[in-house]
Design an enzyme around this catalytic site. Structure first.
Site, PDB file in Angstrom:
ATOM      1  N   ASP A  15       0.807  -1.233   0.000  1.00 40.71           N
ATOM      2  CA  ASP A  15       0.000   0.000   0.000  1.00 40.71           C
ATOM      3  C   ASP A  15       0.842   1.287   0.000  1.00 40.71           C
ATOM      4  O   ASP A  15       0.594   2.195   0.807  1.00 40.71           O
ATOM      5  CB  ASP A  15      -0.967  -0.004   1.197  1.00 40.71           C
ATOM      6  CG  ASP A  15      -1.943  -1.167   1.138  1.00 40.71           C
ATOM      7  OD1 ASP A  15      -1.887  -1.965   0.202  1.00 40.71           O
ATOM      8  OD2 ASP A  15      -2.770  -1.283   2.064  1.00 40.71           O
ATOM      9  N   ASP A  53      -4.430  -0.789  -1.869  1.00 42.15           N
ATOM     10  CA  ASP A  53      -5.725  -0.688  -1.202  1.00 42.15           C
ATOM     11  C   ASP A  53      -6.670  -0.065  -2.233  1.00 42.15           C
ATOM     12  O   ASP A  53      -6.355   1.015  -2.780  1.00 42.15           O
ATOM     13  CB  ASP A  53      -5.566   0.215   0.032  1.00 42.15           C
ATOM     14  CG  ASP A  53      -6.445  -0.181   1.192  1.00 42.15           C
ATOM     15  OD1 ASP A  53      -6.645  -1.390   1.432  1.00 42.15           O
ATOM     16  OD2 ASP A  53      -6.949   0.736   1.878  1.00 42.15           O
ATOM     17  N   HIS A  55     -10.617   0.511  -2.798  1.00 42.07           N
ATOM     18  CA  HIS A  55     -11.995   0.436  -2.294  1.00 42.07           C
ATOM     19  C   HIS A  55     -13.000   1.122  -3.222  1.00 42.07           C
ATOM     20  O   HIS A  55     -12.700   2.195  -3.777  1.00 42.07           O
ATOM     21  CB  HIS A  55     -12.092   1.142  -0.939  1.00 42.07           C
ATOM     22  CG  HIS A  55     -11.219   0.579   0.133  1.00 42.07           C
ATOM     23  ND1 HIS A  55     -11.210  -0.750   0.479  1.00 42.07           N
ATOM     24  CD2 HIS A  55     -10.326   1.192   0.970  1.00 42.07           C
ATOM     25  CE1 HIS A  55     -10.351  -0.937   1.476  1.00 42.07           C
ATOM     26  NE2 HIS A  55      -9.789   0.220   1.789  1.00 42.07           N
ATOM     27  N   HIS A  59     -17.446   2.168   0.777  1.00 40.40           N
ATOM     28  CA  HIS A  59     -16.962   0.897   1.330  1.00 40.40           C
ATOM     29  C   HIS A  59     -17.294   0.772   2.824  1.00 40.40           C
ATOM     30  O   HIS A  59     -17.281   1.779   3.550  1.00 40.40           O
ATOM     31  CB  HIS A  59     -15.444   0.809   1.126  1.00 40.40           C
ATOM     32  CG  HIS A  59     -14.865  -0.521   1.461  1.00 40.40           C
ATOM     33  ND1 HIS A  59     -14.118  -0.741   2.601  1.00 40.40           N
ATOM     34  CD2 HIS A  59     -14.944  -1.706   0.827  1.00 40.40           C
ATOM     35  CE1 HIS A  59     -13.751  -2.021   2.634  1.00 40.40           C
ATOM     36  NE2 HIS A  59     -14.233  -2.624   1.560  1.00 40.40           N
ATOM     37  N   HIS A  88     -10.861   6.530   1.822  1.00 38.02           N
ATOM     38  CA  HIS A  88      -9.470   6.496   1.331  1.00 38.02           C
ATOM     39  C   HIS A  88      -9.349   5.417   0.269  1.00 38.02           C
ATOM     40  O   HIS A  88     -10.216   4.544   0.149  1.00 38.02           O
ATOM     41  CB  HIS A  88      -8.506   6.176   2.489  1.00 38.02           C
ATOM     42  CG  HIS A  88      -8.686   4.771   3.000  1.00 38.02           C
ATOM     43  ND1 HIS A  88      -9.673   4.430   3.883  1.00 38.02           N
ATOM     44  CD2 HIS A  88      -8.042   3.613   2.706  1.00 38.02           C
ATOM     45  CE1 HIS A  88      -9.629   3.139   4.136  1.00 38.02           C
ATOM     46  NE2 HIS A  88      -8.640   2.608   3.429  1.00 38.02           N
ATOM     47  N   LYS A 113      -6.755  -5.106  -3.280  1.00 38.09           N
ATOM     48  CA  LYS A 113      -7.520  -5.708  -2.182  1.00 38.09           C
ATOM     49  C   LYS A 113      -8.462  -4.669  -1.602  1.00 38.09           C
ATOM     50  O   LYS A 113      -8.197  -3.466  -1.699  1.00 38.09           O
ATOM     51  CB  LYS A 113      -6.568  -6.230  -1.109  1.00 38.09           C
ATOM     52  CG  LYS A 113      -5.691  -5.122  -0.544  1.00 38.09           C
ATOM     53  CD  LYS A 113      -4.676  -5.655   0.425  1.00 38.09           C
ATOM     54  CE  LYS A 113      -3.823  -4.542   0.983  1.00 38.09           C
ATOM     55  NZ  LYS A 113      -4.570  -3.542   1.770  1.00 38.09           N
ATOM     56  N   CYS A 158      -1.842  -2.984   7.497  1.00 35.18           N
ATOM     57  CA  CYS A 158      -1.693  -3.852   6.321  1.00 35.18           C
ATOM     58  C   CYS A 158      -0.373  -4.608   6.289  1.00 35.18           C
ATOM     59  O   CYS A 158      -0.327  -5.761   5.862  1.00 35.18           O
ATOM     60  CB  CYS A 158      -1.954  -3.061   5.055  1.00 35.18           C
ATOM     61  SG  CYS A 158      -3.707  -2.584   4.935  1.00 35.18           S
TER      62      CYS A 158
HETATM   63  C1  VGL Z   1      -4.638   0.439   5.694  1.00 31.46           C
HETATM   64  C2  VGL Z   1      -6.260   1.235   7.071  1.00 31.46           C
HETATM   65  C3  VGL Z   1      -7.208   1.109   6.080  1.00 31.46           C
HETATM   66  C4  VGL Z   1      -3.195   0.088   5.508  1.00 31.46           C
HETATM   67  C5  VGL Z   1      -5.560   0.284   4.675  1.00 31.46           C
HETATM   68  O1  VGL Z   1      -2.718   0.080   4.349  1.00 31.46           O
HETATM   69  O2  VGL Z   1      -2.525  -0.186   6.529  1.00 31.46           O
HETATM   70  N1  VGL Z   1      -4.996   0.892   6.877  1.00 31.46           N
HETATM   71  N2  VGL Z   1      -6.847   0.629   4.880  1.00 31.46           N
HETATM   72 ZN    ZN Z   2      -8.298   0.569   3.327  1.00 30.89          ZN
END
Ligand code: VGL
Ligand code: ZN
Length: 216
Positions: A15, A53, A55, A59, A88, A113, A158
């Site tokens: 991410d 990430d 979404h 979401h 996000h 994902k 993550c």
């Molecule tokens: C993440 C919160 C929500 C991450 C992703 O990449 O750690 N954290 N979505």
């Molecule tokens: Zn996320």
């Protein structure tokens, strides 16, 4: 010192997206500083994978989808507890792209994902229901990779969830700490999500290293 085995070692970028950096929707403190550290690692590993990430609007992990609930609070979801986040990582937006300064030449696969509207997905391997797979395990296994060196955002979400799943799936896992940054939400007894993650990962034999521990 760790020596890279170019047949069986792979660098993982979790991410590394502007949405998690200064000016993004879910900024991780100093998130942007990981980019040059990761680029140096990318010049040394022969193989790398990345996650994104990704979404849909509305979401289920977004606080905005749960009226009366604020970002960074928790709720119960059918699959367990879930932290609610600011909107996000919206699929297809510029802030959800891999960071434009990343040197992607060695990135052989990108796993997205979090695109199922009702399930969050922190891990690169399973959605947060711990059953829905992303396909990354099959890809790594068929390619013969045994050791994963994880970098990216965020260390305590993550990256940590990816590391835990990888260890349970039988990979040897290293978290390259100077190539990661954490969110660090408060938990119990003055601890943070980063303290808790370190403890869980340590119990699984996952090693925390810094990039200079990897031999040139
Ligand atoms: C993440 C919160 C929500 C991450 C992703 O990449 O750690 N954290 N979505
Ligand atoms: Zn996320």
């Amino acid at each position: 010192m760790l020596r890279i085995d170019h047949e069986t070692d792979i660098l993982g970028l979790v991410d590394v997206q502007p949405t998690f950096m200064f000016g993004g929707e879910l900024p991780v403190t100093d998130g942007e500083v990981v980019v040059p550290v990761i680029n140096r690692l990318l010049s040394r590993f022969r193989h790398a994978f990345a996650t994104q990430d990704w979404h849909p609007p509305g979401h289920a992990s977004f606080a905005s989808a749960h009226p009366g609930h604020a970002p960074y609070t928790e709720i119960d979801m059918p699959y367990g507890r879930q932290v609610l986040w600011p909107d996000h990582g919206i699929a297809g937006t510029p802030n959800a792209a891999l960071h434009p300064d990343l040197d992607l030449r060695r990135v052989e696969v990108v796993i997205r994902k979090g695109f199922h509207p009702a399930i969050d997905s922190y891990s690169a391997f399973f959605e947060n229901d711990h059953r829905t797979v992303t396909g990354l395990d099959g890809w790594l296994r068929q390619r013969g990779f045994r050791r994963l060196f994880l970098t990216g955002l965020a260390t305590d979400f993550c990256v940590a969830w990816s590391a835990e799943d990888a260890a349970r799936l039988g990979y040897d896992v290293f978290v390259v700490e100077d190539a990661c940054r954490a969110i660090g939400l408060p938990t119990m007894g003055g601890r943070t999500t980063l303290d808790d993650a370190r403890q869980r990962l340590g119990q699984l034999g996952i090693r925390f290293i810094v990039s200079t521990d990897i031999a040139e």
